[in-house]
Design a protein around this motif. Structure first.
Motif, mmCIF file in Angstrom:
data_model
loop_
_atom_site.group_PDB
_atom_site.id
_atom_site.type_symbol
_atom_site.label_atom_id
_atom_site.label_comp_id
_atom_site.label_asym_id
_atom_site.label_seq_id
_atom_site.Cartn_x
_atom_site.Cartn_y
_atom_site.Cartn_z
ATOM 1 N N THR A 17 40.924 9.808 45.708
ATOM 2 C CA THR A 17 40.001 8.962 46.469
ATOM 3 C C THR A 17 39.384 9.774 47.605
ATOM 4 O O THR A 17 38.232 10.194 47.518
ATOM 5 C CB THR A 17 40.743 7.743 47.043
ATOM 6 N N ARG A 74 44.539 7.473 66.107
ATOM 7 C CA ARG A 74 44.621 6.180 65.413
ATOM 8 C C ARG A 74 45.451 5.188 66.208
ATOM 9 O O ARG A 74 46.519 5.518 66.724
ATOM 10 C CB ARG A 74 45.280 6.417 64.060
ATOM 11 N N ASN A 101 47.960 0.157 63.426
ATOM 12 C CA ASN A 101 47.318 0.270 62.117
ATOM 13 C C ASN A 101 48.254 1.021 61.163
ATOM 14 O O ASN A 101 48.390 2.234 61.245
ATOM 15 C CB ASN A 101 45.980 0.994 62.263
ATOM 16 N N HIS A 151 52.905 7.502 50.265
ATOM 17 C CA HIS A 151 52.540 8.054 48.950
ATOM 18 C C HIS A 151 53.791 8.597 48.274
ATOM 19 O O HIS A 151 54.472 9.465 48.838
ATOM 20 C CB HIS A 151 51.501 9.161 49.114
ATOM 21 N N THR A 189 56.126 -5.670 55.920
ATOM 22 C CA THR A 189 55.657 -5.162 54.629
ATOM 23 C C THR A 189 55.336 -3.675 54.750
ATOM 24 O O THR A 189 55.182 -3.158 55.865
ATOM 25 C CB THR A 189 54.372 -5.895 54.198
ATOM 26 N N SER A 202 43.694 8.403 55.686
ATOM 27 C CA SER A 202 42.568 9.280 55.393
ATOM 28 C C SER A 202 42.485 10.354 56.490
ATOM 29 O O SER A 202 42.727 10.073 57.665
ATOM 30 C CB SER A 202 41.284 8.461 55.330
ATOM 31 N N SER A 249 41.424 3.844 48.333
ATOM 32 C CA SER A 249 42.059 2.993 47.326
ATOM 33 C C SER A 249 41.868 1.503 47.622
ATOM 34 O O SER A 249 41.726 1.088 48.772
ATOM 35 C CB SER A 249 43.565 3.302 47.286
ATOM 36 N N ARG A 261 41.556 -4.691 50.825
ATOM 37 C CA ARG A 261 40.473 -3.703 50.961
ATOM 38 C C ARG A 261 39.935 -3.426 49.565
ATOM 39 O O ARG A 261 40.659 -2.936 48.714
ATOM 40 C CB ARG A 261 40.995 -2.406 51.594
ATOM 41 N N SER A 306 45.001 -7.049 56.767
ATOM 42 C CA SER A 306 45.207 -5.609 56.805
ATOM 43 C C SER A 306 44.694 -5.105 58.152
ATOM 44 O O SER A 306 43.494 -5.119 58.397
ATOM 45 C CB SER A 306 44.438 -4.960 55.666
ATOM 46 N N GLY A 335 43.990 -2.450 59.597
ATOM 47 C CA GLY A 335 42.953 -1.424 59.681
ATOM 48 C C GLY A 335 41.549 -1.967 59.507
ATOM 49 O O GLY A 335 40.584 -1.366 59.958
HETATM 50 O O1 TXA Z 1 42.714 6.090 49.204
HETATM 51 C C1 TXA Z 1 43.458 5.874 50.170
HETATM 52 O O2 TXA Z 1 44.060 4.805 50.308
HETATM 53 C C2 TXA Z 1 43.639 6.990 51.201
HETATM 54 C C3 TXA Z 1 44.340 8.163 50.502
HETATM 55 C C4 TXA Z 1 44.650 9.295 51.448
HETATM 56 O O3 TXA Z 1 45.492 7.689 49.871
HETATM 57 N N1 TXA Z 1 44.368 6.533 52.340
HETATM 58 C C5 TXA Z 1 43.854 5.664 53.250
HETATM 59 O O4 TXA Z 1 44.703 5.372 54.292
HETATM 60 O O5 TXA Z 1 42.746 5.197 53.152
HETATM 61 P P1 TXA Z 1 44.227 4.639 55.637
HETATM 62 O O6 TXA Z 1 45.386 4.745 56.532
HETATM 63 O O7 TXA Z 1 42.958 5.277 56.105
HETATM 64 O O8 TXA Z 1 44.028 3.153 55.220
HETATM 65 C C6 TXA Z 1 45.148 2.341 54.918
HETATM 66 C C7 TXA Z 1 44.778 0.890 54.967
HETATM 67 C C8 TXA Z 1 44.457 0.429 56.371
HETATM 68 O O9 TXA Z 1 43.385 -0.491 56.324
HETATM 69 C C9 TXA Z 1 45.753 -0.263 56.794
HETATM 70 O O10 TXA Z 1 45.556 -1.233 57.805
HETATM 71 C C10 TXA Z 1 46.221 -0.871 55.489
HETATM 72 O O11 TXA Z 1 45.895 0.118 54.515
HETATM 73 N N2 TXA Z 1 47.675 -1.115 55.489
HETATM 74 C C11 TXA Z 1 48.678 -0.216 55.532
HETATM 75 N N3 TXA Z 1 49.880 -0.823 55.545
HETATM 76 C C12 TXA Z 1 49.638 -2.149 55.490
HETATM 77 C C13 TXA Z 1 50.480 -3.327 55.470
HETATM 78 N N4 TXA Z 1 51.800 -3.238 55.504
HETATM 79 N N5 TXA Z 1 49.863 -4.539 55.391
HETATM 80 C C14 TXA Z 1 48.513 -4.631 55.328
HETATM 81 N N6 TXA Z 1 47.677 -3.562 55.344
HETATM 82 C C15 TXA Z 1 48.221 -2.338 55.435
#
Ligand code: TXA
Ligand code: MG
Length: 348
Positions: A40, A63, A67, A72, A122, A148, A187, A201, A229, A231
């Motif tokens: 991604t 960050r 958030n 992985h 979660t 990311s 993703s 998302r 979510s 973020g």
């Molecule tokens: O494609 C991707 O998902 C990339 C690649 C590197 O794997 N990663 C990515 O991570 O986009 P990030 O941290 O930029 O986005 C993660 C998203 C955020 O919107 C975050 O709030 C949400 O996932 N998230 C993570 N843990 C969560 C949880 N326990 N409940 C709800 N949302 C969560």
């Protein structure tokens, strides 16, 4: 900080890539952070079992602590180390779409650090498909948290140079795997803790694809106010210029953008346009970038973040973009565009 860089040829075989990444895996084992490609976008990886290492990831990205991060893992079986109480529908989706560009939100096990989850009960988990990502997780002998690999608020990185611009000198390593191999947006995130799964998302695995496996799923439409979510509430992907999305019939959109740019020009505002190849002769002024053919959503999604970043290297103060149909992958692309535009949308 010294940032080590290695270029990896993804045509080599898994074992070979894994052994080339030994030094970078050692950085992870000693608590450092390393950016690596996934199918991604690039992720900024750190040992998911090392809270101090995870804190450094938040710091390098700038960050917000609330958030949460995605863990992985190298293969599906590892999910039992991180999550629990999986629903049948959830397991079906994991079997269908992993490894791949989809993240599942599951109930977390007690051992999962609250630094990863932002205090939620979660945790987000993904098994990436990219060969370099898989070899790197495997070489690191742990799971990797990986947001990311961009500075918070900027477009996600789809190639090495994007990561280098944002994070060089602030992280221990970058693995250069060229361009992201899949669709260039992050993703799909799906909460499978409830009876009916919820897309938090949108991404390249669309609602339609998920529903064809398990039937009806919901979309969290409250994404910018009080999203499930965390973020999704932050400003994202923001180009330096103000962005305006113009929705409508092709000819109306072209006319609107041409008129707006003419008036911007009179007011000494430099404007840009993101448009389709089919419309390439329609615009008379402004810096024009072609994102792909009108119906080629895959190419559009692959080019999106790259083009937003390219505009940051110009002097444009305003960017007009033609809206896409809000369906399938178009819905996911529009989700990113709406955020980049801060919901500055003209409906003709
Ligand atoms: O494609 C991707 O998902 C990339 C690649 C590197 O794997 N990663 C990515 O991570 O986009 P990030 O941290 O930029 O986005 C993660 C998203 C955020 O919107 C975050 O709030 C949400 O996932 N998230 C993570 N843990 C969560 C949880 N326990 N409940 C709800 N949302 C969560
Ligand atoms: Mg991100």
């Amino acid at each position: 900080m010294d940032t080590k860089i290695i270029k990896i040829n993804r045509n080599h075989d898994f074992k070979d890539i894994k052994s080339q990444l030994k030094l970078f895996a050692d950085i992870i084992k000693s608590g450092g952070s390393v950016a690596f490609p996934t199918e991604t976008v690039y992720g900024l990886g750190a040992d998911a079992n090392n809270p101090e290492a995870i804190k450094k990831v938040f710091k390098a990205k700038g960050r917000p602590q609330d958030n949460p991060l995605i863990v992985h893992i190298k293969d599906k079986e590892d999910i039992y180390n991180w999550g629990k109480d999986f629903s049948d529908k959830g397991i079906k989706l994991m079997n269908k779409f992993w490894p791949g560009p989809i993240t599942f939100i599951v109930k977390k096990k007690a051992n999962v650090s609250s630094i990863i989850t932002g205090g939620l009960d979660t945790v987000a988990i993904r098994v990436p498909a990219d060969i370099i990502a898989r070899a790197f997780i495997s070489a690191s002998c742990t799971a990797l948290v990986a947001p990311s690999a961009n500075k918070s608020g900027r477009p996600s990185p789809t190639e090495f140079s994007h990561v280098n611009t944002d994070l060089f000198g602030e992280i221990e390593g970058i693995i250069d795997g060229g361009e992201s191999t899949y669709l260039g947006i992050e993703s799909t995130v799906v909460d499978i803790t409830e009876d009916i799964p919820i897309i938090l998302r949108p991404g390249s695995i669309t609602k339609e694809m998920i529903e064809s496996e398990i039937g009806f799923v919901k979309i969290d439409r409250n994404l910018s106010k009080k999203p499930k979510s965390p973020g999704m509430k932050y400003k994202h992907y923001a180009p330096n210029a103000d962005m305006v999305i113009v929705n409508g019939q092709d000819l109306d959109v072209i006319e609107y953008i041409n008129k707006s740019i003419e008036s911007d020009f009179k007011n000494n505002i430099i404007s840009g346009i993101i448009t389709f190849e089919e419309n390439k002769d329609e615009f008379k002024q402004g810096i024009i970038k072609y994102i792909g053919k009108f119906n080629d959503y895959e190419l559009i999604s692959r080019n999106l973040f790259k083009i937003l970043r390219e505009f940051n290297e110009t002097d444009v103060q305003k960017i007009y973009v033609q809206g896409l149909e809000n369906k399938g992958l178009g819905y996911s692309i529009m989700n990113r565009l709406n955020k980049a535009a801060g919901d500055n949308i003209i409906n003709l």
